[in-house]
Design a protein around this motif. Structure first.
Motif, PDB file in Angstrom:
ATOM      1  N   SER A 189      64.581  53.079  48.971  1.00  0.00           N
ATOM      2  CA  SER A 189      64.097  52.820  47.716  1.00  0.00           C
ATOM      3  C   SER A 189      62.616  51.899  47.944  1.00  0.00           C
ATOM      4  O   SER A 189      61.778  51.944  47.186  1.00  0.00           O
ATOM      5  CB  SER A 189      65.111  51.795  46.799  1.00  0.00           C
ATOM      6  OG  SER A 189      65.285  50.595  47.588  1.00  0.00           O
ATOM      7  N   GLN A 190      62.425  51.439  49.058  1.00  0.00           N
ATOM      8  CA  GLN A 190      61.406  50.773  49.298  1.00  0.00           C
ATOM      9  C   GLN A 190      60.095  51.616  49.711  1.00  0.00           C
ATOM     10  O   GLN A 190      59.076  51.600  49.462  1.00  0.00           O
ATOM     11  CB  GLN A 190      61.395  49.659  50.756  1.00  0.00           C
ATOM     12  CG  GLN A 190      62.317  48.498  50.219  1.00  0.00           C
ATOM     13  CD  GLN A 190      61.797  47.417  50.094  1.00  0.00           C
ATOM     14  OE1 GLN A 190      60.745  47.237  50.522  1.00  0.00           O
ATOM     15  NE2 GLN A 190      62.308  46.402  49.270  1.00  0.00           N
ATOM     16  N   SER A 191      60.555  52.957  50.264  1.00  0.00           N
ATOM     17  CA  SER A 191      59.496  53.858  50.568  1.00  0.00           C
ATOM     18  C   SER A 191      59.184  54.795  49.539  1.00  0.00           C
ATOM     19  O   SER A 191      58.435  55.677  49.799  1.00  0.00           O
ATOM     20  CB  SER A 191      60.054  54.584  51.762  1.00  0.00           C
ATOM     21  OG  SER A 191      61.191  55.383  51.485  1.00  0.00           O
ATOM     22  N   GLN A 192      60.216  54.904  48.591  1.00  0.00           N
ATOM     23  CA  GLN A 192      59.777  55.649  47.486  1.00  0.00           C
ATOM     24  C   GLN A 192      58.301  55.356  46.809  1.00  0.00           C
ATOM     25  O   GLN A 192      57.673  54.258  47.025  1.00  0.00           O
ATOM     26  CB  GLN A 192      60.874  55.639  46.360  1.00  0.00           C
ATOM     27  CG  GLN A 192      62.006  56.350  46.541  1.00  0.00           C
ATOM     28  CD  GLN A 192      62.911  56.482  45.322  1.00  0.00           C
ATOM     29  OE1 GLN A 192      62.934  55.623  44.452  1.00  0.00           O
ATOM     30  NE2 GLN A 192      63.459  57.538  45.203  1.00  0.00           N
ATOM     31  N   ILE A 248      41.486  51.184  39.627  1.00  0.00           N
ATOM     32  CA  ILE A 248      41.639  51.016  41.242  1.00  0.00           C
ATOM     33  C   ILE A 248      42.771  49.975  41.242  1.00  0.00           C
ATOM     34  O   ILE A 248      42.848  48.876  40.691  1.00  0.00           O
ATOM     35  CB  ILE A 248      40.105  50.160  41.726  1.00  0.00           C
ATOM     36  CG1 ILE A 248      39.137  51.244  41.487  1.00  0.00           C
ATOM     37  CG2 ILE A 248      40.257  49.851  43.301  1.00  0.00           C
ATOM     38  CD1 ILE A 248      37.478  50.660  41.928  1.00  0.00           C
ATOM     39  N   LEU A 249      43.722  50.119  42.229  1.00  0.00           N
ATOM     40  CA  LEU A 249      44.913  49.428  42.709  1.00  0.00           C
ATOM     41  C   LEU A 249      44.703  48.944  44.030  1.00  0.00           C
ATOM     42  O   LEU A 249      44.354  49.803  44.861  1.00  0.00           O
ATOM     43  CB  LEU A 249      46.046  50.183  42.252  1.00  0.00           C
ATOM     44  CG  LEU A 249      46.427  50.558  40.969  1.00  0.00           C
ATOM     45  CD1 LEU A 249      47.937  51.631  40.913  1.00  0.00           C
ATOM     46  CD2 LEU A 249      46.572  49.509  40.209  1.00  0.00           C
ATOM     47  N   GLY A 306      55.594  48.647  44.686  1.00  0.00           N
ATOM     48  CA  GLY A 306      55.004  47.368  44.852  1.00  0.00           C
ATOM     49  C   GLY A 306      54.205  46.793  44.148  1.00  0.00           C
ATOM     50  O   GLY A 306      54.058  47.556  42.914  1.00  0.00           O
ATOM     51  N   LYS A 307      53.795  45.690  44.061  1.00  0.00           N
ATOM     52  CA  LYS A 307      53.024  44.984  43.009  1.00  0.00           C
ATOM     53  C   LYS A 307      51.541  45.154  43.464  1.00  0.00           C
ATOM     54  O   LYS A 307      51.151  44.820  44.440  1.00  0.00           O
ATOM     55  CB  LYS A 307      53.371  43.495  42.831  1.00  0.00           C
ATOM     56  CG  LYS A 307      54.604  43.376  42.428  1.00  0.00           C
ATOM     57  CD  LYS A 307      54.922  41.885  42.075  1.00  0.00           C
ATOM     58  CE  LYS A 307      56.239  41.766  41.745  1.00  0.00           C
ATOM     59  NZ  LYS A 307      56.563  42.232  40.287  1.00  0.00           N
ATOM     60  N   VAL A 327      48.544  42.806  36.897  1.00  0.00           N
ATOM     61  CA  VAL A 327      49.402  43.201  38.047  1.00  0.00           C
ATOM     62  C   VAL A 327      50.472  44.229  37.561  1.00  0.00           C
ATOM     63  O   VAL A 327      51.133  44.023  36.612  1.00  0.00           O
ATOM     64  CB  VAL A 327      50.381  41.800  38.538  1.00  0.00           C
ATOM     65  CG1 VAL A 327      51.055  42.519  39.992  1.00  0.00           C
ATOM     66  CG2 VAL A 327      49.231  40.723  39.019  1.00  0.00           C
ATOM     67  N   VAL A 328      50.190  45.017  38.127  1.00  0.00           N
ATOM     68  CA  VAL A 328      50.860  46.512  37.953  1.00  0.00           C
ATOM     69  C   VAL A 328      52.198  46.637  38.782  1.00  0.00           C
ATOM     70  O   VAL A 328      51.902  46.541  40.355  1.00  0.00           O
ATOM     71  CB  VAL A 328      50.059  47.890  38.070  1.00  0.00           C
ATOM     72  CG1 VAL A 328      50.950  49.028  37.644  1.00  0.00           C
ATOM     73  CG2 VAL A 328      48.994  47.653  37.068  1.00  0.00           C
ATOM     74  N   ASP A 329      53.387  46.732  38.405  1.00  0.00           N
ATOM     75  CA  ASP A 329      54.528  46.667  39.233  1.00  0.00           C
ATOM     76  C   ASP A 329      54.979  48.251  39.210  1.00  0.00           C
ATOM     77  O   ASP A 329      55.455  48.805  38.300  1.00  0.00           O
ATOM     78  CB  ASP A 329      55.640  46.004  38.764  1.00  0.00           C
ATOM     79  CG  ASP A 329      56.601  45.627  39.707  1.00  0.00           C
ATOM     80  OD1 ASP A 329      56.615  46.265  41.067  1.00  0.00           O
ATOM     81  OD2 ASP A 329      57.902  45.345  39.519  1.00  0.00           O
TER      82      ASP A 329
END
Length: 161
Positions: free
Chosen positions: A30-33, A56-57, A88-89, A107-109
């Motif tokens: 789930s972290q690497s998705q 831009i993120l 991630g954020k 902040v985009v999650d």
């Protein structure tokens, strides 16, 4: 009695191994998705679509090795889409055609396996003095002036004695 104790240890060990075998890979997966981000970019009025802008993120707690993600320039409807962003954020910024960069407070999650919809608009820059014409700015100016006058009056009365 000895058989029961060894059976308990065996069952506990089997449960621990099973949990590690199933839960750990799912957490890592789930972290690497990766997720997607899409939406629109509007001008300062918040209504007019902005053509040729890029979203831009950059990770909130970015390391030097972290990548910055740029969308393709928006179309005439102001739409953009970014795919394959690691979960991630992220802090968001907007770069317009002439190269000017507008930082946002957004902040985009990004969520793995999901598409997040987020639209942005360019916030008009306010001049520094605009603070002083708002109620809070006026109150702080009046309070500060009163304190300075009180200090000056206090110094004058001490010198008169």
């Amino acid at each position: 009695m000895f058989k029961t104790e060894s059976m308990k240890k065996y069952i506990v060990s089997a449960l621990v191994v099973t949990m590690i075998g199933f839960v750990l890979p799912m957490a890592v997966f789930s972290q690497s998705q990766k997720g997607n981000l899409m939406g629109f970019v509007y001008g300062k009025d918040g209504k007019t679509p902005l053509d040729g802008a890029q979203v831009i993120l950059k990770k909130v707690k970015a390391k030097k090795s972290d990548r910055t993600y740029n969308s393709e320039p928006t179309g005439n409807t102001g739409d953009y889409k970014m795919e394959g962003i690691p979960a991630g954020k992220y802090k968001a910024a907007i770069k317009i055609k002439n190269g000017k960069l507008y930082r946002t407070l957004a902040v985009v999650d990004i969520i793995g396996g999901k598409t997040v919809i987020r639209s942005f608009h360019l916030a008009p820059r306010r001049p520094f003095f605009a603070f002083f014409i708002e109620p809070c700015g006026i109150a702080m100016t009046v309070a500060g002036t009163a304190m300075i006058i009180k200090i000056i009056e206090g110094e004058e009365s001490e010198t008169e004695l």
